[in-house]
Design a protein around this motif. Sequence first.
Motif, PDB file in Angstrom:
ATOM      1  N   SER A  20       0.638  -1.126   0.418  1.00  0.00           N
ATOM      2  CA  SER A  20      -0.299  -0.615  -0.164  1.00  0.00           C
ATOM      3  C   SER A  20       0.700   1.207  -0.024  1.00  0.00           C
ATOM      4  O   SER A  20       0.767   2.204  -0.586  1.00  0.00           O
ATOM      5  CB  SER A  20      -1.123  -0.042   1.321  1.00  0.00           C
ATOM      6  N   ALA A  21       1.991   1.421   0.835  1.00  0.00           N
ATOM      7  CA  ALA A  21       2.838   2.232   1.240  1.00  0.00           C
ATOM      8  C   ALA A  21       3.442   2.628  -0.092  1.00  0.00           C
ATOM      9  O   ALA A  21       3.885   3.571  -0.561  1.00  0.00           O
ATOM     10  CB  ALA A  21       3.516   1.976   1.971  1.00  0.00           C
ATOM     11  N   LEU A  24       2.949   5.380  -6.714  1.00  0.00           N
ATOM     12  CA  LEU A  24       3.010   6.299  -7.606  1.00  0.00           C
ATOM     13  C   LEU A  24       4.201   7.078  -6.139  1.00  0.00           C
ATOM     14  O   LEU A  24       4.532   8.165  -6.988  1.00  0.00           O
ATOM     15  CB  LEU A  24       2.146   6.536  -8.254  1.00  0.00           C
ATOM     16  N   GLY A  25       3.624   7.280  -4.958  1.00  0.00           N
ATOM     17  CA  GLY A  25       3.797   8.186  -4.137  1.00  0.00           C
ATOM     18  C   GLY A  25       5.635   8.259  -4.188  1.00  0.00           C
ATOM     19  O   GLY A  25       6.524   9.255  -4.968  1.00  0.00           O
ATOM     20  N   PHE A 224       0.896  10.928   2.326  1.00  0.00           N
ATOM     21  CA  PHE A 224       0.820  10.390   0.959  1.00  0.00           C
ATOM     22  C   PHE A 224       1.604   9.052   1.025  1.00  0.00           C
ATOM     23  O   PHE A 224       1.062   8.322   0.842  1.00  0.00           O
ATOM     24  CB  PHE A 224       0.975  11.571   0.504  1.00  0.00           C
ATOM     25  N   THR A 225       2.907   9.223   1.098  1.00  0.00           N
ATOM     26  CA  THR A 225       3.520   7.970   0.330  1.00  0.00           C
ATOM     27  C   THR A 225       3.598   6.773   1.640  1.00  0.00           C
ATOM     28  O   THR A 225       3.743   5.563   1.757  1.00  0.00           O
ATOM     29  CB  THR A 225       5.085   8.264   0.580  1.00  0.00           C
ATOM     30  N   MET A 230      -5.393   8.686   6.488  1.00  0.00           N
ATOM     31  CA  MET A 230      -7.391   8.750   5.486  1.00  0.00           C
ATOM     32  C   MET A 230      -7.899   7.569   6.402  1.00  0.00           C
ATOM     33  O   MET A 230      -8.788   6.636   5.754  1.00  0.00           O
ATOM     34  CB  MET A 230      -6.984   8.585   4.515  1.00  0.00           C
TER      35      MET A 230
HETATM   36  N1  PHE Z   1       1.408   5.555  -0.406  1.00  0.00           N
HETATM   37  C1  PHE Z   1       0.720   5.182  -1.554  1.00  0.00           C
HETATM   38  C2  PHE Z   1       1.566   5.677  -2.164  1.00  0.00           C
HETATM   39  O1  PHE Z   1       2.610   5.795  -2.152  1.00  0.00           O
HETATM   40  C3  PHE Z   1      -0.835   6.226  -2.148  1.00  0.00           C
HETATM   41  C4  PHE Z   1      -1.354   6.167  -0.797  1.00  0.00           C
HETATM   42  C5  PHE Z   1      -2.141   7.078  -0.484  1.00  0.00           C
HETATM   43  C6  PHE Z   1      -2.251   5.198  -0.820  1.00  0.00           C
HETATM   44  C7  PHE Z   1      -2.662   6.849   0.699  1.00  0.00           C
HETATM   45  C8  PHE Z   1      -3.144   4.660   0.564  1.00  0.00           C
HETATM   46  C9  PHE Z   1      -3.273   5.646   0.743  1.00  0.00           C
HETATM   47  O2  PHE Z   1       2.254   5.523  -3.474  1.00  0.00           O
END
Ligand code: PHE
Length: 460
Positions: A20-21, A24-25, A224-225, A230
């Motif tokens: 998950s982490a 694309l981030g 985000f990454t 959330m």
């Molecule tokens: N962490 C993911 C990324 O880096 C994006 C993401 C954000 C996934 C929030 C789930 C919740 O691409």
Amino acid sequence: MQQRGHWSSNIGFVMAAAGSAIGLGNLWKFPYITYSNEGGAFVLVYLVCILICGLPIMMAEILIGRRAQMSPVGAMRSLVGPRWAWVGALGVLTGFVLLGFYNVVAGWSLRTFVSCLGWSTGGFDATLDLGADFGAMVSNGPLQIGLSFLFMATTVWVVASGVKEGIERAARVLLPMLLAILLLLLFNSFRLQGFAEAMRFIFVPDFGRIDGNGFLEALGHSFFTLSLGMGTMITYGSYMSKEDSVVKASGLVVLLDTLIALLATIIMFSVIFSQPGLREQISKSTAGMLFITLPSVFYTSVPMGALLAPLFYVLVAFAALTSTVSLLEVVVSYLIDEKGMSRARASIASGSGIFALSILCGLSLGAIGGLSDFEMFSPKQGLFNTLDHLVANWLLPIGGLLVTLAAGWFVNQEIAKGELALGAPSFFRFGLWQFFIRYVSPLAVVAILVAVIFFHADFS
Ligand code: PHE
């Protein structure tokens, strides 16, 4: 209520959470925002945010999820209090919007994969202007819609097919492969003439070059990454078994995620700094870095590049998929737990709604004027960039702030202590975590938000 699926083992959870982490981030966003924020100081602020906010909040989310065994809305309600349920709901909404634009970028990885197949079989034309090619691709409306449809449909299919089978198995095989190719590219960049300059750009901070917005972007990106702010990790934590250690899993996920982001950035910058022409091309379209710079690297300087390039973009697409799956999972688990829907129905219904948003985002990159010129935070930003900015810089940090306050001040601390202590490494100190989650993390978030809102902070 349906029985909750569980990860098969600790490594299963780590793989899924890392899946998950890492996405694309790390591969798309971090390199380009590091470039547009001029490197060093931005990277340092980002690393500090990861350490003082990301790591403690990761532990907080996982512990809340595992203890409550519920999706974010129910988890907040039962563990923190009925008045906190809306924090979970805010997370569901954030996930919906995030996936709306994330899908579009994920679609680009499919298209780059197809281009690579063509170059590997038909030969790569080194004079091709990849920047212009990228520009034409994003402004092609029907193509954007088609690509994001493919991606959304695959995500829905994985989520509908259940927790363990779909997500865990894929992440387990593909993450190590992604890491291996990145390491290979890293070794390759050692011999590029731009390597030293890239390292300097990324790791030597110059605080004259970062402003308040850079701080906000670094903070937002740290959420985000790591998929924080959330409820993703609350949701995934709810599938984690009692034998696993929250502390160890969090540490490992944060470490892997940061490593991959830095690797991707070093690799791309080494190339960009080696070719003056590329630098010019990139400054016109920083967001295209992953799709403009890297293909040319594979075909011009990497041994066996023609073989590795298509493989690499398949892995990028899978890294994106393990993230989109986790995003949709937040919305779906909410619909299952709170609205009593079946998994299949919930996946299709929410997937369709999110796809509608992806259409608008996909058309806001040049295809439709009104959407592409839409402005809120900065002139002519377009819907895609506006939503990215809104989610990453505001909704996630605010969500993360609410989670720290909940975990530090409102969750029963004996419960938190018990959850974190299970299987924790001997050097772990609950008091230290508590100090961060109560004071350091919330203050850091508030300080940056306040500075940007009230002082339009210009720190330089
Ligand atoms: N962490 C993911 C990324 O880096 C994006 C993401 C954000 C996934 C929030 C789930 C919740 O691409």
